[in-house]
Motif scaffolding. Structure first.
Motif, PDB file in Angstrom:
ATOM      1  N   GLY A   1       7.848  11.963   1.021  1.00 19.37           N
ATOM      2  CA  GLY A   1       7.244  10.819   0.367  1.00 19.37           C
ATOM      3  C   GLY A   1       8.117  10.231  -0.715  1.00 19.37           C
ATOM      4  N   PRO A   2       7.622   9.189  -1.372  1.00 20.40           N
ATOM      5  CA  PRO A   2       6.343   8.511  -1.114  1.00 20.40           C
ATOM      6  C   PRO A   2       6.437   7.571   0.086  1.00 20.40           C
ATOM      7  N   THR A   3       5.265   7.151   0.565  1.00 21.99           N
ATOM      8  CA  THR A   3       5.191   6.170   1.640  1.00 21.99           C
ATOM      9  C   THR A   3       4.776   4.831   1.051  1.00 21.99           C
ATOM     10  N   VAL A   4       5.535   3.789   1.371  1.00 22.99           N
ATOM     11  CA  VAL A   4       5.239   2.441   0.875  1.00 22.99           C
ATOM     12  C   VAL A   4       5.248   1.489   2.068  1.00 22.99           C
ATOM     13  N   VAL A   5       4.115   0.853   2.314  1.00 27.05           N
ATOM     14  CA  VAL A   5       3.980  -0.136   3.380  1.00 27.05           C
ATOM     15  C   VAL A   5       3.893  -1.506   2.726  1.00 27.05           C
ATOM     16  N   THR A   6       4.881  -2.354   2.999  1.00 27.52           N
ATOM     17  CA  THR A   6       4.937  -3.696   2.414  1.00 27.52           C
ATOM     18  C   THR A   6       4.660  -4.716   3.505  1.00 27.52           C
ATOM     19  N   MET A   7       3.629  -5.539   3.297  1.00 31.95           N
ATOM     20  CA  MET A   7       3.213  -6.535   4.288  1.00 31.95           C
ATOM     21  C   MET A   7       3.241  -7.916   3.647  1.00 31.95           C
ATOM     22  N   GLU A   8       3.796  -8.882   4.361  1.00 35.11           N
ATOM     23  CA  GLU A   8       3.904 -10.242   3.844  1.00 35.11           C
ATOM     24  C   GLU A   8       3.354 -11.234   4.856  1.00 35.11           C
ATOM     25  N   LEU A   9       2.599 -12.203   4.346  1.00 36.63           N
ATOM     26  CA  LEU A   9       2.024 -13.259   5.182  1.00 36.63           C
ATOM     27  C   LEU A   9       2.318 -14.612   4.538  1.00 36.63           C
ATOM     28  N   PRO A  10       3.064 -15.483   5.219  1.00 38.13           N
ATOM     29  CA  PRO A  10       3.281 -16.818   4.655  1.00 38.13           C
ATOM     30  C   PRO A  10       1.994 -17.639   4.706  1.00 38.13           C
ATOM     31  N   CYS A  11       1.651 -18.256   3.589  1.00 38.69           N
ATOM     32  CA  CYS A  11       0.428 -19.060   3.524  1.00 38.69           C
ATOM     33  C   CYS A  11       0.436 -19.857   2.234  1.00 38.69           C
ATOM     34  N   GLU A  12      -0.588 -20.643   2.055  1.00 34.80           N
ATOM     35  CA  GLU A  12      -0.826 -21.359   0.804  1.00 34.80           C
ATOM     36  C   GLU A  12      -2.220 -20.997   0.309  1.00 34.80           C
ATOM     37  N   LEU A  13      -2.372 -20.988  -1.006  1.00 41.94           N
ATOM     38  CA  LEU A  13      -3.665 -20.651  -1.608  1.00 41.94           C
ATOM     39  C   LEU A  13      -4.444 -21.913  -1.926  1.00 41.94           C
TER      40      LEU A  13
ATOM     41  N   VAL B   1       0.871  -1.180   0.000  1.00 43.41           N
ATOM     42  CA  VAL B   1       0.000   0.000   0.000  1.00 43.41           C
ATOM     43  C   VAL B   1       0.905   1.225   0.000  1.00 43.41           C
ATOM     44  N   GLY B   2       0.778   2.062  -1.013  1.00 42.75           N
ATOM     45  CA  GLY B   2       1.627   3.243  -1.126  1.00 42.75           C
ATOM     46  C   GLY B   2       0.824   4.494  -1.439  1.00 42.75           C
ATOM     47  N   ASP B   3       1.452   5.640  -1.218  1.00 45.62           N
ATOM     48  CA  ASP B   3       0.820   6.918  -1.547  1.00 45.62           C
ATOM     49  C   ASP B   3       1.901   7.933  -1.854  1.00 45.62           C
ATOM     50  N   ASP B   4       1.506   9.028  -2.494  1.00 44.54           N
ATOM     51  CA  ASP B   4       2.450  10.086  -2.873  1.00 44.54           C
ATOM     52  C   ASP B   4       2.363  11.273  -1.918  1.00 44.54           C
TER      53      ASP B   4
END
Length: 430
Positions: free
Chosen positions: A410-422, A372-375
């Motif tokens: 800026g910009p602001t960048v929020v990087t989120m990761e979740l280990p899982c399987e689809l 999720v990012g913004d300028d």
């Protein structure tokens, strides 16, 4: 040169310029602090049996060593060979000057691996100076050599005179400068990669340290998860008690009074029943809102991709959306991902002052990644009270991670990761 052309050219050379600057920083740290800290470490060790001063001095020097090498580990993150931290938390009561602190320092394998790296790090770090020197030398050939060294002024009363042989040299120097600049910008990332790749043999956590750090991380995340769940249960109980439960009690009282007045005053009974109907509507709305806070119905109906799209449509600014999921994550992970994106978008709306935002969701190598990012104005931090700390705790319960990049302006960048399987894609509802 047109501004758009300059912007494109800058985007092309910007990574190389940043790496060249990092090469200078690594070389400066390696050639100054590494050697100075090596000398201090040797002196403090020598003073342990001699005067006993080293008993307190060596742990103090170790603090400086770890601070310097932690900074170098941070520089490694953008090199393609990131180095993790092997340091555990300082034991309680282990102040500098105490036997407990001295014993903890000398029995920690990371202390001696750091010490072993100081001299080799100074040698390989000096090589990183080429990552800065080569582009600088090429830039000198392009700008300074033609303008300062080769073009000369001869006054002799005849005005400015440019010797022809110097002009020829200038024309020859400029192409050479461009070639050296391009080669330097191309080689710089490899020089830093080689340095940090070699540093990893000394500075990266060992297998035993990784397991110990993993246990500590799981213990902390488990405690955070328990606290978060307890707080969530208290919130649900409070919302039920102060909201829907209070309205249901009022509804019961209104119906009871209406029943008593029905025979004697039908008009008053009708008014009470109308109020009861309105109260029941408010109670139902609060219950629906409470359910959405537990597991949003949009996730059950449309999946994570549709739910994220609904979040983007609710933001009062343009949002670029890119969701690429070949299936559905587990329900608990899906809920955590949804609320993480929702909180990040809330921060964009409330704090960023942005004119646009973007959301990228993808899955690769067993990890669900949300960006999720913004300028906007930038300056966002996890500890600034903007809700990002809560997102990090929510993700940590699933062994997830979050990184925030938000320089001033800026910009602001929020990087989120979740280990899982689809799993297989959720069938659409009619």
């Amino acid at each position: 040169m047109d501004s758009s052309v300059r912007a494109i050219a800058w985007r092309q050379i910007r990574p190389g310029v940043l790496v060249a600057g990092q090469g200078l920083a690594v070389a400066a740290l390696s050639l100054t602090t590494n050697l100075a800290l090596f000398v201090l470490s040797v002196v403090s060790l020598a003073l342990i049996p001699a005067l006993g001063i080293g008993f307190a001095l060596f742990p103090a020097v170790t603090v400086l060593v770890r601070a310097s090498l932690t900074l170098q580990r941070r520089l490694s993150r953008s090199s393609g060979a990131p180095i993790g931290s092997p340091y555990g938390p300082t034991p309680a009561g282990a102040r500098i000057g105490t036997w407990r602190r001295f014993r903890w320092v000398v029995t920690d394998a990371a202390t001696w691996r750091d010490f072993a790296w100081l001299v080799p790090g100074a040698i390989t770090g000096a090589g990183c100076l080429l990552a800065f020197a080569l582009p600088l030398y090429g830039l000198e050939g392009i700008l300074f050599v033609p303008l300062v060294l080769y073009l000369t002024v001869d006054w002799y009363g005849y005005g400015v005179f440019w010797p022809m042989d110097n002009l020829v040299k200038a024309w020859l120097a400029a192409p050479q400068g461009w070639l050296i600049l391009a080669a330097g910008l191309a080689v710089a990332p490899w020089l830093l990669w080689l340095h940090f790749r070699f540093a990893g043999f000394f500075l990266a956590p060992t297998r035993a340290q990784e397991l110990a750090l993993r246990v500590r991380h799981l213990t902390a995340s488990r405690a955070d998860t328990i606290d978060t769940q307890a707080a969530e249960l208290r919130r649900i109980e409070r919302d039920l008690h102060d909201g829907a439960q209070a309205r249901l009690v009022a509804l019961r009282m209104s119906i009871g009074l209406a029943e008593q007045l029905l025979a004697d005053d039908p008009a008053a009974a009708q008014r009470l029943l109308s109020e009861a109907q309105e109260t029941s509507g408010h109670a139902l709305a609060e219950l629906r809102h409470l359910v959405r806070g537990i597991y949003p119905p949009v996730l059950a109906e449309r999946g994570l991709d549709g739910a994220v799209q609904a979040l983007a449509l609710a933001v009062p600014l343009p949002v670029e959306l890119d969701v690429r999921l070949a299936g559905s994550p587990p329900a608990a992970v899906e809920s955590a991902a949804y609320f993480a994106v929702a909180e990040a978008l809330t921060n964009v709306t409330k704090h960023s002052g942005a004119s646009r935002a973007w959301i990228h969701v993808s899955f690769a190598d067993g990890s669900l990644t949300m960006v999720v990012g913004d300028d906007g104005r930038g300056g966002a931090t996890v500890d600034a009270g903007t809700g990002l700390a809560g997102v990090r705790r929510r993700l940590a319960a699933f062994d997830g991670t979050m990184t925030v990049t938000s320089p001033p302006g800026g910009p602001t960048v929020v990087t989120m990761e979740l280990p899982c399987e689809l799993s297989s894609p959720r069938p659409a509802r009619g």
